[in-house]
Design a protein around this motif. Structure first.
Motif, short mmCIF file in Angstrom:
data_model
loop_
_atom_site.label_atom_id
_atom_site.label_comp_id
_atom_site.label_asym_id
_atom_site.label_seq_id
_atom_site.Cartn_x
_atom_site.Cartn_y
_atom_site.Cartn_z
N ALA A 1 9.30 14.08 -0.27
CA ALA A 1 8.27 14.12 -1.32
C ALA A 1 7.62 12.76 -1.46
O ALA A 1 6.39 12.65 -1.60
N ALA B 1 3.68 11.91 -0.92
CA ALA B 1 2.89 11.29 -1.98
C ALA B 1 2.29 9.98 -1.50
O ALA B 1 1.11 9.68 -1.73
N MET C 1 -8.89 18.98 -2.76
CA MET C 1 -7.46 18.97 -2.47
C MET C 1 -6.73 19.90 -3.44
O MET C 1 -5.91 20.72 -3.04
N GLN C 2 -7.07 19.77 -4.72
CA GLN C 2 -6.35 20.58 -5.71
C GLN C 2 -6.65 22.06 -5.59
O GLN C 2 -5.79 22.88 -5.85
N VAL D 1 -4.56 23.17 -2.18
CA VAL D 1 -3.10 23.07 -2.10
C VAL D 1 -2.49 23.91 -3.21
O VAL D 1 -2.77 23.70 -4.38
N ASP D 2 -1.67 24.86 -2.82
CA ASP D 2 -1.03 25.73 -3.80
C ASP D 2 0.39 25.23 -4.03
O ASP D 2 1.08 24.85 -3.07
N PHE D 3 0.83 25.23 -5.30
CA PHE D 3 2.15 24.65 -5.57
C PHE D 3 3.26 25.43 -4.87
O PHE D 3 4.08 24.88 -4.15
N VAL E 1 3.62 23.20 -1.60
CA VAL E 1 4.54 22.14 -2.01
C VAL E 1 5.99 22.64 -1.98
O VAL E 1 6.87 22.00 -1.40
N ALA F 1 7.60 11.70 -7.33
CA ALA F 1 6.70 12.04 -6.21
C ALA F 1 6.46 13.54 -6.18
O ALA F 1 5.32 13.98 -5.95
N LEU F 2 7.50 14.33 -6.47
CA LEU F 2 7.33 15.79 -6.50
C LEU F 2 6.36 16.20 -7.60
O LEU F 2 5.51 17.07 -7.39
N VAL G 1 4.00 14.36 -8.86
CA VAL G 1 2.66 13.96 -8.44
C VAL G 1 2.08 14.99 -7.49
O VAL G 1 0.93 15.41 -7.61
N LEU G 2 2.92 15.44 -6.52
CA LEU G 2 2.45 16.45 -5.57
C LEU G 2 2.06 17.72 -6.30
O LEU G 2 1.08 18.38 -5.95
N ALA G 3 2.85 18.09 -7.32
CA ALA G 3 2.56 19.33 -8.02
C ALA G 3 1.31 19.21 -8.86
O ALA G 3 0.47 20.12 -8.87
N MET G 4 1.15 18.11 -9.57
CA MET G 4 0.07 17.99 -10.53
C MET G 4 -1.22 17.47 -9.91
O MET G 4 -2.30 18.01 -10.13
N LYS G 5 -1.11 16.40 -9.14
CA LYS G 5 -2.31 15.73 -8.65
C LYS G 5 -2.80 16.38 -7.35
O LYS G 5 -3.99 16.53 -7.15
N VAL G 6 -1.86 16.74 -6.47
CA VAL G 6 -2.26 17.28 -5.17
C VAL G 6 -2.37 18.79 -5.25
O VAL G 6 -3.34 19.39 -4.79
N GLY G 7 -1.35 19.44 -5.83
CA GLY G 7 -1.39 20.89 -5.97
C GLY G 7 -2.20 21.25 -7.19
O GLY G 7 -2.77 20.41 -7.86
#
Lengths: 262, 157
Positions: A161, A165, A190-191, A194-196, A200, B20-21, B23-29
């Motif tokens: 992760a 990031a 990007m948002q 990208v699906d959570f 992710v 980091a997770l 951030v990936l969930a909120m900012k990227v996802g």
């Protein structure tokens, strides 16, 4: 009788490989069975997380940064031809979260921490520390192997992760700050892409599976290494080679299951 | 003494990893913009869905209101049955029109909902009756050539 000898040789190798696979499976089962100790005495796991997780941080963060920067640069050059530079954020984030984050972090983890685990356990065996533990009625799997296993399994998703990031940040630095792609479209595209759950969480599952594979291979190679200097060095090499292969093959299988594109 | 500094490092490591997770969930996802738990299901039948896939977005007036959860062929009518998850906050009237649209010229396909004037709203599990299929580029080109050919024939008469 060279033919008979080479046939005998092949047969011996096959039988040996099957025997080792069986031992590895039993070793894995024993590790799971005796991992109660590592949760009752969690400081054992914490100590191993320091040496395998925290010590791998620098290489993971720096590589993630640079991989993201390269993705930003290459992606921009390619996307520019189609006039869709605004999709740069999507490209960087999806390739990192789905593939590069878990795979590259696991490859780095295998060569940074996996080889060290193998060498450590191999040397423990060569210097008869493992036998000494057995003499003192301490189960070496519960005391030495299981904490390292759980430390690796917990560290791996966290490291991947952080790698992803950091990579997204690297892509942002190159794409938005240096080249000048529009910041709003970088993040919003990007948002929306990208699906959570789909991207992710599948990345996290991938890195968890890689963590199990790498640590089991590393610990088994160390535990099974011939107790000589040569044996330990050979086992370390085998750890890196086998876990890299295992990561890439598992990645293909997992990707086929996760992203079939229904 | 040594154990406490070590604990600190490992704790910082775990916190950074979870950070980091997040951030990936909120900012990227898109976890912050779309919540899956509070939703209801609608269905729609299309003659042709083009390149629509599950997880495609559902928009109304350009705002993301849900996602496609399932696409399958209904063997009774030989139409495509699309199941959609719509955010509970958004209710649509009974005569809502569902179009399959494309974002940009070569972009992803998504479903656009155009609300009608009915006072009753669609409930969980109900079917959107008015639909329009995806524009398939080959069909459009075919139609264009056909009308051109017809036009030139009339001109020659």
């Amino acid at each position: 009788m060279p033919v008979a000898r080479s046939l005998r040789n092949i047969g011996h190798r096959v039988v040996n490989a099957v025997w080792r696979a069986g031992f590895a499976a039993r070793f894995f089962a024993m590790t799971l069975l005796y991992s109660g100790t590592s949760f009752r005495r969690f400081h054992l796991v914490v100590r191993e997380m320091f040496s395998s997780g925290v010590m791998s941080l620098i290489i993971i963060l720096v590589s993630g940064m640079f991989v993201g920067m390269v993705l930003g640069l290459q992606g921009y050059e390619t996307l520019k031809r189609y006039g869709s530079e605004s999709a740069l954020g999507t490209l960087v984030a999806l390739s990192l979260v789905r593939e590069l984050g878990p795979v590259l972090a696991a490859l780095l983890f295998a060569s940074r921490a996996g080889s060290a685990m193998t060498a450590e356990i191999g040397l423990m065996k060569a210097t008869e520390q493992i036998s000494a533990m057995e003499m003192m009625a301490v189960n070496p799997i519960a005391r030495v192997v299981a904490p390292r296993f759980w430390a690796g399994v917990i560290s791996m998703p966290l490291l991947s992760a952080m790698f992803s990031a950091m990579g997204v940040f690297g892509g942002y630095v190159v794409g938005v700050v240096l080249i000048g792609v529009d910041e709003g479209s970088f993040w919003s595209q990007m948002q929306s892409a990208v699906d959570f759950q789909h991207d992710v969480l599948n990345g996290v599952i991938k890195s968890f599976v890689f963590g199990v594979a790498v640590t089991v291979i590393a610990l088994f190679e160390g535990y099974d290494a011939p107790p000589t200097a040569e044996g330990v060095s050979g086992a370390t090499t085998r750890t890196v080679v086998q876990s890299s292969l295992a990561i890439l093959i598992l990645d293909f299988i997992l990707t086929a299951f996760m992203f079939r594109g229904d | 003494m040594e154990r406490t500094t070590l604990d600190l490092w490992v704790g910082a490591f775990v916190v950074a990893g979870i950070g980091a997770l997040v951030v990936l969930a909120m900012k990227v996802g898109n976890l912050s913009t779309y919540n899956v738990s509070e939703s209801y299901q609608l269905q729609a039948y299309f003659d042709n869905i083009g390149g629509l896939k599950s997880q495609a977005s559902i928009k109304s007036a350009g705002v993301l209101v849900g996602r496609v959860t399932e696409v399958r062929l209904d063997t009774d009518s030989y139409k495509a049955r699309v199941t959609m998850n719509i955010d509970k906050r958004y209710q649509f009237p009974k005569d809502t029109f569902a179009n399959i649209l494309t974002s940009g010229l070569l972009g992803e396909q998504y479903i656009g909902l155009m609300p009608g004037g009915d006072t009753e709203t669609l409930k969980n599990g109900e079917i959107i009756k008015k639909t329009q299929s995806a524009m398939v580029l080959e069909d459009l080109i075919g139609k264009f050539i056909y009308s051109k050919a017809e036009g030139s024939n009339e001109g020659s008469k």
